[in-house]
Scaffold this motif. Structure first.
Motif, PDB file in Angstrom:
ATOM      1  N   ASP A   5      32.569  35.436  41.790  1.00  7.25           N
ATOM      2  CA  ASP A   5      33.557  36.171  40.997  1.00  7.25           C
ATOM      3  C   ASP A   5      34.792  35.328  40.707  1.00  7.25           C
ATOM      4  O   ASP A   5      35.487  35.566  39.727  1.00  7.25           O
ATOM      5  CB  ASP A   5      33.992  37.449  41.719  1.00  7.25           C
ATOM      6  CG  ASP A   5      32.866  38.467  41.817  1.00  7.25           C
ATOM      7  OD1 ASP A   5      31.965  38.442  40.957  1.00  7.25           O
ATOM      8  OD2 ASP A   5      32.894  39.264  42.761  1.00  7.25           O
ATOM      9  N   ALA A   6      35.093  34.355  41.564  1.00 13.07           N
ATOM     10  CA  ALA A   6      36.282  33.530  41.404  1.00 13.07           C
ATOM     11  C   ALA A   6      36.035  32.300  40.535  1.00 13.07           C
ATOM     12  O   ALA A   6      36.966  31.581  40.205  1.00 13.07           O
ATOM     13  CB  ALA A   6      36.795  33.093  42.780  1.00 13.07           C
ATOM     14  N   ASP A   7      34.800  32.052  40.156  1.00  8.69           N
ATOM     15  CA  ASP A   7      34.461  30.868  39.385  1.00  8.69           C
ATOM     16  C   ASP A   7      35.223  30.839  38.065  1.00  8.69           C
ATOM     17  O   ASP A   7      35.221  31.814  37.312  1.00  8.69           O
ATOM     18  CB  ASP A   7      32.952  30.849  39.129  1.00  8.69           C
ATOM     19  CG  ASP A   7      32.487  29.575  38.452  1.00  8.69           C
ATOM     20  OD1 ASP A   7      33.027  28.502  38.758  1.00  8.69           O
ATOM     21  OD2 ASP A   7      31.562  29.659  37.616  1.00  8.69           O
ATOM     22  N   ARG A   8      35.939  29.753  37.804  1.00  3.21           N
ATOM     23  CA  ARG A   8      36.670  29.498  36.569  1.00  3.21           C
ATOM     24  C   ARG A   8      37.858  30.434  36.346  1.00  3.21           C
ATOM     25  O   ARG A   8      38.254  30.707  35.227  1.00  3.21           O
ATOM     26  CB  ARG A   8      35.742  29.527  35.349  1.00  3.21           C
ATOM     27  CG  ARG A   8      34.740  28.388  35.365  1.00  3.21           C
ATOM     28  CD  ARG A   8      33.706  28.488  34.274  1.00  3.21           C
ATOM     29  NE  ARG A   8      32.678  29.431  34.713  1.00  3.21           N
ATOM     30  CZ  ARG A   8      32.272  30.476  33.991  1.00  3.21           C
ATOM     31  NH1 ARG A   8      32.733  30.689  32.806  1.00  3.21           N
ATOM     32  NH2 ARG A   8      31.349  31.290  34.482  1.00  3.21           N
ATOM     33  N   ARG A   9      38.450  30.937  37.434  1.00  2.00           N
ATOM     34  CA  ARG A   9      39.625  31.811  37.352  1.00  2.00           C
ATOM     35  C   ARG A   9      40.774  31.173  38.112  1.00  2.00           C
ATOM     36  O   ARG A   9      40.554  30.417  39.052  1.00  2.00           O
ATOM     37  CB  ARG A   9      39.327  33.181  37.941  1.00  2.00           C
ATOM     38  CG  ARG A   9      38.256  33.887  37.155  1.00  2.00           C
ATOM     39  CD  ARG A   9      38.098  35.299  37.578  1.00  2.00           C
ATOM     40  NE  ARG A   9      37.019  35.903  36.798  1.00  2.00           N
ATOM     41  CZ  ARG A   9      36.481  37.051  37.089  1.00  2.00           C
ATOM     42  NH1 ARG A   9      36.895  37.724  38.138  1.00  2.00           N
ATOM     43  NH2 ARG A   9      35.529  37.533  36.340  1.00  2.00           N
ATOM     44  N   ILE A  10      41.975  31.472  37.731  1.00  2.00           N
ATOM     45  CA  ILE A  10      43.121  30.964  38.486  1.00  2.00           C
ATOM     46  C   ILE A  10      43.023  31.521  39.893  1.00  2.00           C
ATOM     47  O   ILE A  10      42.877  32.723  40.103  1.00  2.00           O
ATOM     48  CB  ILE A  10      44.450  31.370  37.824  1.00  2.00           C
ATOM     49  CG1 ILE A  10      44.593  30.676  36.472  1.00  2.00           C
ATOM     50  CG2 ILE A  10      45.625  31.023  38.733  1.00  2.00           C
ATOM     51  CD1 ILE A  10      45.798  31.134  35.680  1.00  2.00           C
ATOM     52  N   ARG A  49      48.066  40.671  43.615  1.00  2.00           N
ATOM     53  CA  ARG A  49      46.828  40.316  42.947  1.00  2.00           C
ATOM     54  C   ARG A  49      46.477  38.846  43.144  1.00  2.00           C
ATOM     55  O   ARG A  49      45.329  38.488  43.262  1.00  2.00           O
ATOM     56  CB  ARG A  49      46.948  40.624  41.447  1.00  2.00           C
ATOM     57  CG  ARG A  49      45.662  40.404  40.681  1.00  2.00           C
ATOM     58  CD  ARG A  49      45.759  40.884  39.273  1.00  2.00           C
ATOM     59  NE  ARG A  49      46.561  39.953  38.482  1.00  2.00           N
ATOM     60  CZ  ARG A  49      46.644  39.979  37.175  1.00  2.00           C
ATOM     61  NH1 ARG A  49      46.024  40.902  36.497  1.00  2.00           N
ATOM     62  NH2 ARG A  49      47.375  39.104  36.524  1.00  2.00           N
ATOM     63  N   LEU A  50      47.489  37.992  43.169  1.00  2.00           N
ATOM     64  CA  LEU A  50      47.287  36.554  43.240  1.00  2.00           C
ATOM     65  C   LEU A  50      48.134  35.990  44.372  1.00  2.00           C
ATOM     66  O   LEU A  50      49.201  36.525  44.672  1.00  2.00           O
ATOM     67  CB  LEU A  50      47.725  35.913  41.910  1.00  2.00           C
ATOM     68  CG  LEU A  50      47.527  34.428  41.743  1.00  2.00           C
ATOM     69  CD1 LEU A  50      46.038  34.101  41.535  1.00  2.00           C
ATOM     70  CD2 LEU A  50      48.314  33.934  40.542  1.00  2.00           C
TER      71      LEU A  50
END
Length: 118
Positions: A5-10, A49-50
């Motif tokens: 799910d985290a692939d290619r996300r900030i 969230r981040l």
């Protein structure tokens, strides 16, 4: 969230700052972020969230890099909170396709933006 799910996300944003306590006071006051300290030279922030970090291990490089843009339901309230926390508005609220936003400088001079679709 799985690694898929985290692939290619900030995943994380790190700011080189001159004073961790000052950065915590600013971002905590302006945005309600929370913090976890990892020694005198590093602090992690959570915005709900981040996650990211503040570090004093490298020089502040405030005039370049990508523009970090935060979201706010109430743009005027966010602007007021930033000013109250000690930030400087460097570009007042303006409209763009899809919403409105403004830019500000944090205590170390990093330029960020806040936008709203309202």
């Amino acid at each position: 969230m799985s690694s898929r799910d985290a692939d290619r996300r900030i995943d994380y944003i790190e700011f080189n700052v001159s004073d961790i306590a000052k950065s915590k006071a600013f971002y905590g006051g302006a945005f309600g972020w929370t913090f976890t300290d990892y020694g005198p030279d590093y602090c992690e922030f959570q915005d709900g969230r981040l996650t990211g970090g503040f570090t004093t291990t490298a020089p502040v490089a405030a005039g370049g890099g990508p523009l970090v843009i935060l979201f706010a339901d109430d743009l005027e309230d966010a602007l007021a909170r930033i000013e109250t926390a000690g930030g400087k508005i460097v570009r007042p609220i303006f409209a763009f396709p899809g919403g409105r936003r403004f830019h500000f400088a944090d205590p170390d001079g990093y330029e960020l933006a806040v936008w709203s679709d309202r």
